[in-house]
Each structure stands twice: as C-alpha cells, then as structure tokens.
Scaffold this motif. Structure first.
Motif: not given
Ligand SMILES: [Mg+2]
Ligand SMILES: Nc1ncnc2c1ncn2[C@@H]1O[C@H](COP(=O)(O)OP(=O)(O)OP(=O)(O)O)[C@@H](O)[C@H]1O
Lengths: 419, 231
Positions: A418, B46, B171-172
């Motif tokens: 992320q 995630s 992811d999104e």
């Molecule tokens: Mg996420």
C-alpha cells in the motif's frame, strides 16, 4: 533504462534538498581543507625562508623569539649584539658566509633590514634559490636602498625614486614614527618575488643605518642636525647588529659551531638551528592546530547529520516511489543503492563546491594574509592526505546513509504494497 | 485445472494473540478469468492482495499463485516471482513522477529479464498500449506528474501489463476517479487484459463495479466479527 539513469533521474527530481545538503557539505569541506592548507603552506613558507641557513646567532633570548624576529619579522628584538661579535663569527674558519641583520627602522610599515653586500650573494630561500633582481642592483652608495618585490609593487616605486626611512617599526600604540627626513635614500634595485617575508622588506647597508642615526640621541633627533653629505664624510663604522644568519663550510660542524657561539666570552650570545627551532615553534602551536582541525571535523559531523536528516525525511516523501520500485521487482539492495547513490552525489557535489568555495576564499584572503602575517597562500588541488580525508568523509557518509536506506528497504515490506 | 491462484484454509493475523484479520476456507480463480473482491474498509482486502503478491505469508493454510507454492519460496525468490509474473496497480501513486508515461510503462522491463524477453518490441508494444488506453500522443513524453489522476491510472495499466504478466492485482485503482474516468479505466483494463488472457484480481468497496467480473467474493465485515467475538 538502467538502474543508474533511473537513480540519477530520481535524484534530479529532488535537486533542491540535495543541493542544500551538498552546500552544507561544501562549507565543511572548505573549512577542513582550508585549515589543512593554511597549516601546510604556513609551515612550507616558514621552512622555505630558513631552509639554507645552518645557524642563526643573536643576543641571548628565547630561541623561538630570536628566530621569529630575526627572519620572520614577527615581534621586536629586545637587544642587539656587537658588530665585533659578527666579525668574529664571519672570520671563523668553519663559517662559509655570515649575513648580518640589523632591524629597527621602517618605511611606511615595511621593515628595513640593515645588512652588507654578502646578503645578495649568499641569502638563499626555498630550495637554494638565489636572490635575483627584477631591476637595478644591490646598494653601492651609502644612501641607496633595495626593495623587496611586494614593497615596490604595493607602493608603486621604481628605480631612482627617493624615499625617507622612519625610526622604529610601527606598533599598534604608535602609528606615527619620527622620520629621517633629512637623509633621503635612492632606490638602487628591486628584487624578484621570493614568496618569503623578504618580499616585504627594504635592504640597505649597516653603515647607512649608522649614518642616519648619527645625529640622533636616544631615539629622537638631536638639536644638532648633520647634513647627509657631512655624515657621508664621517662614514661611521657600524657598532651593532640584531642577528646573524650563518652558513657553514660543512653541516657536520653545526653543533660544534653552535656550542662555540653559545660559549663566546666577549658577550653573551646564542645560536639556534632554524629548522629545529621552527619545529619547536610548531610544536607549541600544536594545540591550536588540533583545535582547528577538531572544529572542522565538528562542522563536518554537523553536515553529515544534515544529510542523515534529509535522507530520513526523504524516506517519508519517497515511500510511494520505493513501494512502486519494490512492487515491480527492485531488490531491497537496490533501494539501499538508491540511498547510497544519493549520498555519493551529495558528497561529490559538496566536495566540488567546497573546493570552489575554498579557492574563492583563499583568493580573497591571500592579500590580507600576506599583509598581516607575511604568508603566501594559494589554492592547491587536494594532496594525498586531503584526498584520504575526503575518502574517509565519503565512507562515513555512506555508512550513515545505510540506516535510512535499510529502513526504506524494510519499511515497505512491513507496510505491504500500500503506498 | 490450472488456477491463477488458490487458497486453502488460509489464516492471517498481523500480530499473535490478536484475532486473525483473514480466515478464508477456500478461494480459487481459474486462469484467464476475473475476480472481484468486495469488502468494507478494514476487512482485509489489501492484506489479501499482499498475500497474493508474496509480500506477506499466511500464518497457516496454503497459498498457490500461478501454481507456485508461495510458502516454498524465499523472500528474494518471491520478489523475483512478483517482478516476473505479476502486474500490480495501486489506488494511486502508480508512476514515478519524474519519468514520462513511456518510461514509466517500460520500468518493469528494467527489473525483470523474463518480462523483457516476453516483450520483443517494447516501443511498439507501449505505443499500442498507450493508444488503446486513450492517452493523447502529446502527453507521452511529458513527466507523469503533469498528467491528470485518471490519465495516470490508465498508464498504470500499461505499466502492469507490459511484458505479459500472468496475473494482474489491482487494489482499488478507481477509488480516486470520478464516474466517467472510472468506467473508462475499467474498459481499458478489460480490453487490454483480454488480448493476453491475463487473470485479474480486483479489490474494491464499490459494488457497482461487480458486473464487470464473472467471479465475485465478499470478505466479512470486521465490525460483525468483532461484536460476535465479544458476546
Ligand atoms: Mg486497502
Ligand atoms: N502493517 C500493518 N500492521 C498491523 N496491522 C495492519 C497492517 N496493515 C493493516 N492492518 C490491519 O489489518 C486489518 C485489515 O487491513 P486492510 O488494509 O487489509 O483493510 P482493507 O480492507 O484494505 O481496508 P481499506 O478498504 O480501508 O483499504 C485492519 O484492521 C488493519 O488495522
């Protein structure tokens, strides 16, 4: 695209913080190399001045003191030695040449050296260089003077100019000196630059100095004024000298000759070995030297901390970039490499900039150093020792940047992909 | 039957002693097909994608990606595997801002010899991808930082697809886009993936995207599980 171009483009993208870090490195590099250069060149300067002199003789005083005032014109001689003692030394069988030096007068802030013709024949500087004349020749007539290169340049004198000597040398307390204004001197010769304190002196004969002081009493002009032509006729013999520079026929005799002068009966004398005394002088300045080096390294550590902080800041700003690079397959070692490359770039830019800064600073301060300390300094490319310092600095910086680099390589794995 | 990925009795917890974030009995996606994973914020979407891309390893259970047992690979081997066989698209920050779209799309070829081999003519391949993705030609050589977010996300598709990876993990990727750009993005993603029979795992909390996919999976809401644990 290769790893290197990618890393360089990334660095270029962050050029402003990198440049700031490089500037802080540059300042410390300039300081470090500056202190080192000054130290080395001062030593070289001083050594060049006395390189070919075996002994310096003078009245009893501190050895360092005698060395400093006799050849470097730093400080004031406390007393003189008799001219007959000079003649004793000169005629000694082991003595090849002996140059008398008589200090005490000045001309517009520059010292006047009273000496004899032997000066131009035997004075040596640096590696056995003889004095050479830019123009003119040595003094022959009584009221003639020879100028050091810097004196002629600074005051704009030419051959044949008439100048007036002043009594005493300027100190802080006393800026206005009584002048020997009834006995002008003619410029007979101008020396080529030597890069030693000699460039900032005038030379004339011992007898001329004796002559201009003939009608003086205890440091003041006496009411009875003698004309220059009358004094010429009186032609007084010199009575005193400040110090004697000695060259021996054989270096092996140095210590014996020194002992003989120290034991001279007619008056208390001392002889010093200039090289050894100079070494002692530097030894006494060692703490100051070390303090300066320590200070410079301190500044460098500050710069390094600056780099470290900016790299740690980077970590936050670059976490997207790093996550992306890791996701498309860059190895953690590659991330570390990115940080290392940043550091090397900062250090190299800092080094280059620092040398530029040093050159500018030395060029600007060279006239001032020459004026106040008689030091000839000039910019030099780093020598082996300085390159080693630079190498150490880069190595330490790399070591320091390993921390943020390692954190970067790790951080990303913990936080996953992320960004 | 060959799977894009296969999970069996998979559990994952970030910390020991805390309840597991993920517990999936079985989930598998046949090769070349597309899966939509839906779930509330904090449900572990995630986290699941990090497991699939080999960044994380499960606490227990089995995970195969492209028939490769992920637990049997070292960290370095998983990095290599990801670089060679997966294309990853993030929610945002998919591009290096100081590189042009073309250079960005080329990046995976720099780090993966395998993908470089898969792509005999990178320039023509990238050009055709950018064309398919509707990126105006004048923008191809400008720094990516000067592009709009929608344009950047579309270039991310090109970057993920270059060198023909077997599985795309997203992811999104549309959560920062408005409706118009979002549909265009989905269209582009499917059009380009179709050509290479690439599998797609796509995560989002937006249920309106579900109709693009033939498979759907819903992660349980963490709030429900938590209240269940308390009582
Ligand atoms: Mg996420
Ligand atoms: N690096 C981490 N360390 C510890 N806990 C984490 C970490 N990353 C996520 N978590 C926890 O794991 C759970 C699932 O997080 P995850 O990011 O997978 O959710 P998500 O479904 O992707 O949510 P969102 O829709 O907001 O992105 C959360 O409770 C979160 O607090």
């Amino acid at each position: 695209m290769t790893f290197l171009t990618l890393a360089l483009k990334s660095a270029w993208h962050r050029k402003t913080p990198m440049l700031l870090a490089a500037i802080s490195v540059a300042i410390s590099v300039a300081l470090l190399f500056g202190v080192d250069t000054l130290r080395k060149q001062a030593k070289e300067n001083f050594l060049n001045t006395v390189a070919q002199t075996d002994l310096i003789a003078g009245p009893r005083t501190g050895p360092v003191n005698l060395l400093l005032y006799s050849v470097f014109h730093l400080g004031q001689p406390t007393n003189n030695m008799g001219y007959d003692s000079y003649q004793y030394i000169k005629s000694h069988p082991q003595v090849d040449w002996a140059i008398p030096l008589s200090l005490g007068d000045s001309h517009r802030g520059y010292r006047v050296i009273g000496t004899e013709a032997v000066f131009f024949e035997h004075y040596r500087y640096a590696e056995a260089h003889r004095l050479t004349f830019e123009s003119g020749q040595a003094f022959h007539d009584l009221y003639e003077v020879v100028l050091g290169a810097e004196v002629a340049r600074a005051l704009g004198y030419e051959l044949g100019d008439r100048i007036i000597l002043s009594h005493g040398v300027p100190t802080h307390a006393q800026t206005h000196l009584p002048a020997h204004d009834n006995k002008p001197f003619r410029v007979a010769g101008i020396l080529k630059p030597t890069g030693t304190p000699l460039d900032r002196t005038l030379q004339t004969s011992l007898r001329a100095l004796e002559a201009i002081h003939l009608d003086w009493q205890s440091g003041r002009p006496s009411p009875l004024q003698l004309s220059s032509e009358l004094t010429r006729k009186l032609a007084p013999e010199p009575k005193e000298v400040t110090a004697v520079m000695i060259g021996l026929t054989s270096k092996v005799q140095t210590f014996r000759m020194q002992r003989q002068i120290n034991a001279y009966r007619a008056e208390p004398l001392m002889a010093i070995l200039p090289g050894a005394t100079l070494a002692r002088f530097w030894q006494s300045l060692r703490h100051i030297e070390q303090a300066f080096m320590l200070l410079s390294w301190g500044v460098f550590v500050a710069a390094l901390t600056g780099i470290l902080i900016s790299l740690l800041n980077n970590l936050q700003q670059r976490r997207h970039e790093i996550a992306l690079l890791r996701a498309i397959g860059m190895h953690p070692r590659g991330i570390l490499g990115l940080f290392w490359l940043d550091t090397v770039l900062i250090m190299l830019a800092g080094l280059g900039l620092g040398l530029f800064l040093l050159q500018a600073a030395l060029t600007l301060s060279a006239p001032w150093l020459l004026d106040h300390y008689g030091l000839h300094v000039q910019f030099q490319w780093p020598d082996m020792a300085q390159l080693r310092m630079a190498g150490i600095a880069i190595a330490v910086a790399l070591l320091a940047s390993t921390l943020p680099g390692w954190l970067a390589a790790r951080q990303n794995l913990q936080k996953g992909l992320q960004p | 039957m060959s799977f894009a990925f296969e999970l069996n009795d998979l559990r994952f917890g970030w910390q020991k002693g805390r309840p597991d974030v993920l517990h999936i009995d079985r989930l598998a996606l046949p090769k070349g097909e597309h899966l939509f994973i839906q779930g509330a914020s904090g449900s572990g979407k995630s986290t699941l994608l990090n497991l699939l891309s080999g960044v994380l390893l499960p606490s227990s259970g089995k995970i195969y990606v492209l028939d490769q047992d992920m637990q049997g690979l070292s960290a370095t081997q998983r990095d290599r595997f990801r670089a060679d066989r997966l294309g990853i698209i993030f929610q945002q920050f998919n591009l290096l801002p100081f590189l042009s779209p073309i250079q960005n799309a080329q990046l995976p070829l720099t780090f993966s010899p395998k993908r470089k081999k898969n792509c005999a003519h990178p320039d023509t391949r990238i050009a055709s991808l950018l064309q398919q993705l509707n990126l105006p030609k004048p923008l191809w050589h400008q720094p990516a930082s000067q592009l709009s977010l929608g344009q950047q996300q579309r270039i991310a598709i090109a970057r993920a697809l270059i060198g023909d990876p077997d599985l795309i993990i997203a992811d999104e990727p549309t959560s920062a886009l408005d409706a118009g750009h979002r549909d265009r993005f989905m269209q582009c993603l499917f059009d380009t993936a179709q050509n290479g029979h690439t599998s797609i795992v796509f995560v989002s909390h937006d249920p309106t995207l579900a109709h693009y996919f033939q498979h759907q999976f819903r992660l349980p809401d963490p709030a429900e599980t938590a209240t269940g644990d308390d009582t």
